[in-house]
Design an enzyme around this catalytic site. Structure first.
Site, PDB file in Angstrom:
ATOM      1  CG  HIS A  80      -1.718  -1.197   1.417  1.00 40.95           C
ATOM      2  ND1 HIS A  80      -1.043  -2.454   2.203  1.00 40.95           N
ATOM      3  CD2 HIS A  80      -2.698  -1.621   0.979  1.00 40.95           C
ATOM      4  CE1 HIS A  80      -1.852  -3.372   2.279  1.00 40.95           C
ATOM      5  NE2 HIS A  80      -2.815  -3.191   1.486  1.00 40.95           N
ATOM      6  CG  HIS A 130      -7.112   2.116   1.869  1.00 38.88           C
ATOM      7  ND1 HIS A 130      -6.031   2.143   1.243  1.00 38.88           N
ATOM      8  CD2 HIS A 130      -7.770   0.895   1.650  1.00 38.88           C
ATOM      9  CE1 HIS A 130      -6.001   0.816   0.550  1.00 38.88           C
ATOM     10  NE2 HIS A 130      -7.090   0.234   0.787  1.00 38.88           N
ATOM     11  CD  GLU A 132      -3.391   3.319  -3.288  1.00 40.27           C
ATOM     12  OE1 GLU A 132      -3.524   4.144  -3.976  1.00 40.27           O
ATOM     13  OE2 GLU A 132      -3.776   2.173  -3.217  1.00 40.27           O
ATOM     14  CB  THR A 170      -3.947   2.125  -7.194  1.00 36.16           C
ATOM     15  OG1 THR A 170      -3.755   1.272  -6.080  1.00 36.16           O
ATOM     16  CG2 THR A 170      -2.815   3.229  -7.278  1.00 36.16           C
ATOM     17  CB  CYS A 200      -5.250   0.098 -10.294  1.00 39.53           C
ATOM     18  SG  CYS A 200      -4.777  -1.646 -10.163  1.00 39.53           S
ATOM     19  CG  ASN A 230      -9.205  -5.208  -4.448  1.00 35.05           C
ATOM     20  OD1 ASN A 230      -9.751  -6.047  -4.939  1.00 35.05           O
ATOM     21  ND2 ASN A 230      -8.468  -5.071  -3.605  1.00 35.05           N
TER      22      ASN A 230
END
Length: 314
Positions: A80, A130, A132, A170, A200, A230
């Site tokens: 991440h 998150h 990331e 992403t 992505c 995701n």
């Protein structure tokens, strides 16, 4: 009485591991081979308990803070990405670091730095909290405005003529960000952002595959972790298509009641879920009744990312 008719099972294509996840896991495994256990990993290498537990069994130790890493211990940064402050702390402590940040995440970091160097106000489209997003906001040298939805765009207090730029998490697809980007573009005429080809590929491909899957089935099972952005989005897409959709870690979480009146089941997996867990779900279905399995046609992925030079084969 539960469904006893033969179930048709359709597997989405593509599903499961993406190139960034494959690379991250391989980095931990190769580090364990080269340096011997323990190897310390900051945060879950990818968001999947099965993967994390299997690496723990081989000698990986997962920590949330570098203060938990002993002096001189080999340390891996998760797929991440991390903030610059984490990189600097590791350097100050002299920790040998292997960076498993997905190259597509690194690309987003670099895009953000370029936009900011041009003097633009940077907007990040993503989910608060998150890892990331936290890593990206900590990589860019300056304040970043996070927007999660259209309400956040409306709440921005920047003047209309502000020179802005946007980047995106992403694990959001072109479809996920389209409305927000359109709202930002309408609000700020002087706006720049990455080409949609920079989004992505794995996120977009898996979401497109679920939309195709939803046309054929009465139920969708998404194999993945609750904390996987995701994977959650894949379940949402199935639900948005009007198909009952459930996120499950493996076959043990399958509820036979979901199969009442169901003739066809679609299965996909988030980008951090290994195929062995898909197989486990199929076996769980077989324990309930007869099953036929077919794989849908879909986009083939042949992308591979280079390993860090320290681990690359001679």
């Amino acid at each position: 009485m539960y469904n006893v008719r033969p179930l048709e099972v359709f597997l989405a294509q593509p599903r499961g591991f993406c190139a960034g996840v494959v690379r991250a896991i391989e980095i931990v495994e190769l580090a364990l081979e080269k340096y011997g256990p323990p190897v310390y990993v900051r945060h879950e290498i990818v968001h999947n308990k099965y993967v994390v537990e299997s690496l723990k069994a081989k000698g990986a130790v997962f920590v949330e803070d570098l203060s938990e890493v002993p002096p001189k211990a080999v340390t891996v940064f998760s797929a991440h990405g991390v903030a610059r402050s984490v990189e600097e702390e590791a350097a100050q402590r002299g920790l040998p670091v292997l960076n498993a940040t997905c190259p597509l995440v690194t690309k987003v970091h670099n895009q953000g730095k370029r936009y900011m160097a041009k003097g633009r106000v940077l907007i990040l489209i993503g989910h608060a909290g998150h890892p990331e997003v936290e890593g990206t906001m900590g990589q860019v040298p300056g304040p970043v405005l996070l927007v999660q939805n259209l309400d956040d765009v409306a709440a921005l207090t920047l003047p209309r003529d502000t020179a802005v730029a946007y980047i995106t998490q992403t694990t959001l697809s072109v479809d996920d960000t389209r409305e927000i980007i359109a709202a930002l573009t309408e609000r700020f005429p002087d706006i720049q952002g990455p080409d949609t080809r920079d989004i992505c590929y794995a996120t977009q491909n898996r979401q497109s595959a679920v939309r195709e899957l939803s046309k054929l089935v009465d139920l969708i099972l998404v194999v993945g972790a609750n904390n996987s952005s995701n994977s959650n989005r894949l379940r949402e897409i199935g639900t948005e298509a009007g198909i009952p959709s459930y996120l499950i870690a493996d076959g043990s979480e399958l509820d036979p009641a979901w199969l009442n009146g169901v003739r066809a089941v679609g299965i996909t997996a988030g980008a951090s879920a290994p195929e062995v867990l898909v197989d486990d779900v199929i076996e769980a279905l077989r324990r309930i009744g007869p099953v036929t399995v077919s794989v849908l046609p879909g986009r083939e992925e042949d992308i591979e990312f280079l390993l860090p030079t320290e681990l690359a084969p001679a």
